[in-house]
Design a protein around this motif. Structure first.
Motif, PDB file in Angstrom:
ATOM      1  N   GLU A 282       4.273   7.072  20.222  1.00  0.00           N
ATOM      2  CA  GLU A 282       3.841   8.288  20.902  1.00  0.00           C
ATOM      3  C   GLU A 282       3.824   9.493  19.950  1.00  0.00           C
ATOM      4  N   THR A 284       2.302  13.854  19.670  1.00  0.00           N
ATOM      5  CA  THR A 284       1.774  14.987  20.434  1.00  0.00           C
ATOM      6  C   THR A 284       0.556  15.533  19.712  1.00  0.00           C
ATOM      7  N   HIS A 293       0.611  14.587  25.149  1.00  0.00           N
ATOM      8  CA  HIS A 293       1.185  13.373  24.565  1.00  0.00           C
ATOM      9  C   HIS A 293       0.157  12.250  24.613  1.00  0.00           C
ATOM     10  N   ALA A 294       0.219  11.357  23.644  1.00  0.00           N
ATOM     11  CA  ALA A 294      -0.678  10.196  23.654  1.00  0.00           C
ATOM     12  C   ALA A 294      -0.094   9.119  22.754  1.00  0.00           C
ATOM     13  N   THR A 295      -0.625   7.902  22.888  1.00  0.00           N
ATOM     14  CA  THR A 295      -0.215   6.834  21.972  1.00  0.00           C
ATOM     15  C   THR A 295      -1.232   6.767  20.835  1.00  0.00           C
ATOM     16  N   LYS A 308      -4.572   6.844  22.996  1.00  0.00           N
ATOM     17  CA  LYS A 308      -4.601   6.485  24.415  1.00  0.00           C
ATOM     18  C   LYS A 308      -3.853   7.562  25.176  1.00  0.00           C
ATOM     19  N   ARG A 309      -4.528   8.192  26.123  1.00  0.00           N
ATOM     20  CA  ARG A 309      -3.900   9.240  26.940  1.00  0.00           C
ATOM     21  C   ARG A 309      -2.955   8.606  27.943  1.00  0.00           C
ATOM     22  N   THR A 310      -2.101   9.417  28.560  1.00  0.00           N
ATOM     23  CA  THR A 310      -1.129   8.855  29.516  1.00  0.00           C
ATOM     24  C   THR A 310      -1.824   8.287  30.747  1.00  0.00           C
ATOM     25  N   ASP A 311      -3.062   8.729  31.025  1.00  0.00           N
ATOM     26  CA  ASP A 311      -3.796   8.143  32.171  1.00  0.00           C
ATOM     27  C   ASP A 311      -4.507   6.848  31.772  1.00  0.00           C
ATOM     28  N   GLY A 312      -4.281   6.369  30.575  1.00  0.00           N
ATOM     29  CA  GLY A 312      -4.846   5.085  30.138  1.00  0.00           C
ATOM     30  C   GLY A 312      -6.191   5.202  29.448  1.00  0.00           C
TER      31      GLY A 312
END
Ligand code: BT5
Length: 327
Positions: A282, A284, A293-295, A308-312
């Motif tokens: 993860e 920022t 935040h994102a992966t 990849k955003r937290t909403d996928g």
């Protein structure tokens, strides 16, 4: 003249333990023995220590470690890079010289090296500390036939070249922190600055600047960066020849660049990801209007950052500042 000297060094270097007779050198190089003797005197002027014994011949005792156009050129096995070398003991920034030279028509593959930079440049007007004689401060002029929007790929390519050389030649485990930092033990040991002069869809030239910390001790790194920077010497407790590193980097760069021009970016992408710092973790992201935040997934086929955003949802980013959660 130069290629004779090159051959002379190669012959001497191949037999570093043994003496080679003046006669053998003269036969191999097809020049007189007095011409050989003159070459030896020239080599000594350039810092080579040569032992000559009347009944045995010649032997190199030590190579110069000072930077010069000649010491970098000797033994540099490349087709186009480093055929034109400009060396300065001290300069503001090798990037400045490179831009001047490129504007005046300097050839693709021209390199500029300096022992010291008094105004070394990072990205976005940040400064780059370039301690005298302790690191590699190098700019490469390129005239690639690629679209201007592909230019960032060359930064990523350069990062893989540095990582490859550090790993194979210096036996360390580098990571690349997107887009342009080379880390050893999570500390920055090298940075890359790519600058371009382009018109619409044509690149006039690109200058790739590479700063690599080689022989600094911790105290020789500026206090401002000591907590987040390192050098090869700090990591390995071994001094390295800056000359030899320049040569390794140029030879590896040429190979990798030629392959990139022939095959495109996929191989570089794969290699880059094999060295990628925090892939799958993860981070920022800060863009002009956003902060989230994102992966970190890696890089795209065109070199953009893949997240990849937290909403996928998967996104590609072309310019962003990343907070890596380290120091
Ligand atoms: C870079 O910028 O990392 C690009 C550095 C490029 C330097 C080369 S040297 C040859 C050529 N001539 C030049 O004038 N420049 C190029 P950036 O990502 O913006 O990072 C800059 C930041 O790195 C600074 O703000 C410091 O925090 C840190 N830094 C400065 N000097 C450093 C050093 N010697 N080692 C490690 N970190 C350093």
């Amino acid at each position: 003249m130069e290629s004779t000297r090159n051959k002379l060094i190669q012959l001497l270097a191949a037999n570093s333990e043994q003496y080679i007779s003046g006669q053998l050198l003269s036969d191999q190089l097809k020049i007189s023995r007095s011409a050989i003797w003159k070459h030896m005197k020239e080599l000594e002027k350039d810092g080579y220590q040569i032992e000559g014994k009347s009944n045995k011949g010649y032997r190199i005792i030590s190579y110069p470690d000072k930077l010069s156009e000649n010491t970098v050129r000797w033994g540099l096995e490349t087709d186009w890079i480093g055929k034109n070398i400009i060396h300065k003991e001290s300069t503001t920034s090798t990037q400045h010289i490179a831009h001047d030279e490129a504007r005046n028509g300097a050839a693709h593959g021209t390199i500029i090296i300096a022992d010291e930079q008094t105004k070394g440049k990072g990205r976005m007007n940040r400064s780059w500390f370039s301690t005298k004689g302790k690191g590699m401060w190098l700019s490469i002029i390129l005239r690639p036939e690629i679209a201007p929007q592909q230019a960032p790929q060359l930064t990523l390519l350069t990062a893989t070249v540095l990582a490859d050389v550090l790993q194979s030649y210096c036996n360390v485990k580098p990571l690349i922190k997107w887009p342009n930092d080379i880390l050893l033990n999570n500390k920055k040991t090298a940075g890359i600055l790519t600058e371009m002069q382009a018109e619409q869809d044509i690149i006039n030239y690109i200058v790739i600047g590479i700063g690599l910390n080689v022989n600094q001790s911790t105290l020789e790194l500026s206090e401002e960066i000591r907590h987040k920077a390192t050098s090869l010497y700090i990591e390995t407790e071994k001094e390295n020849s800056i000359n030899a590193l320049i040569q390794e980097i140029l030879m590896t760069f040429e190979k990798s660049y030629d392959q990139y021009i022939k095959n495109g970016f996929p191989d570089i992408k794969q290699k880059w990801e094999s060295y990628g710092f925090k892939i799958g973790e993860e981070i920022t992201i800060k863009t002009i209007k956003d902060h989230f935040h994102a992966t970190f997934l890696g890089i795209e086929e065109d070199g953009a950052l893949r997240i990849k955003r937290t909403d996928g949802s998967i996104q590609r980013l072309y310019s962003a500042e990343i907070d890596w959660f380290d120091k």
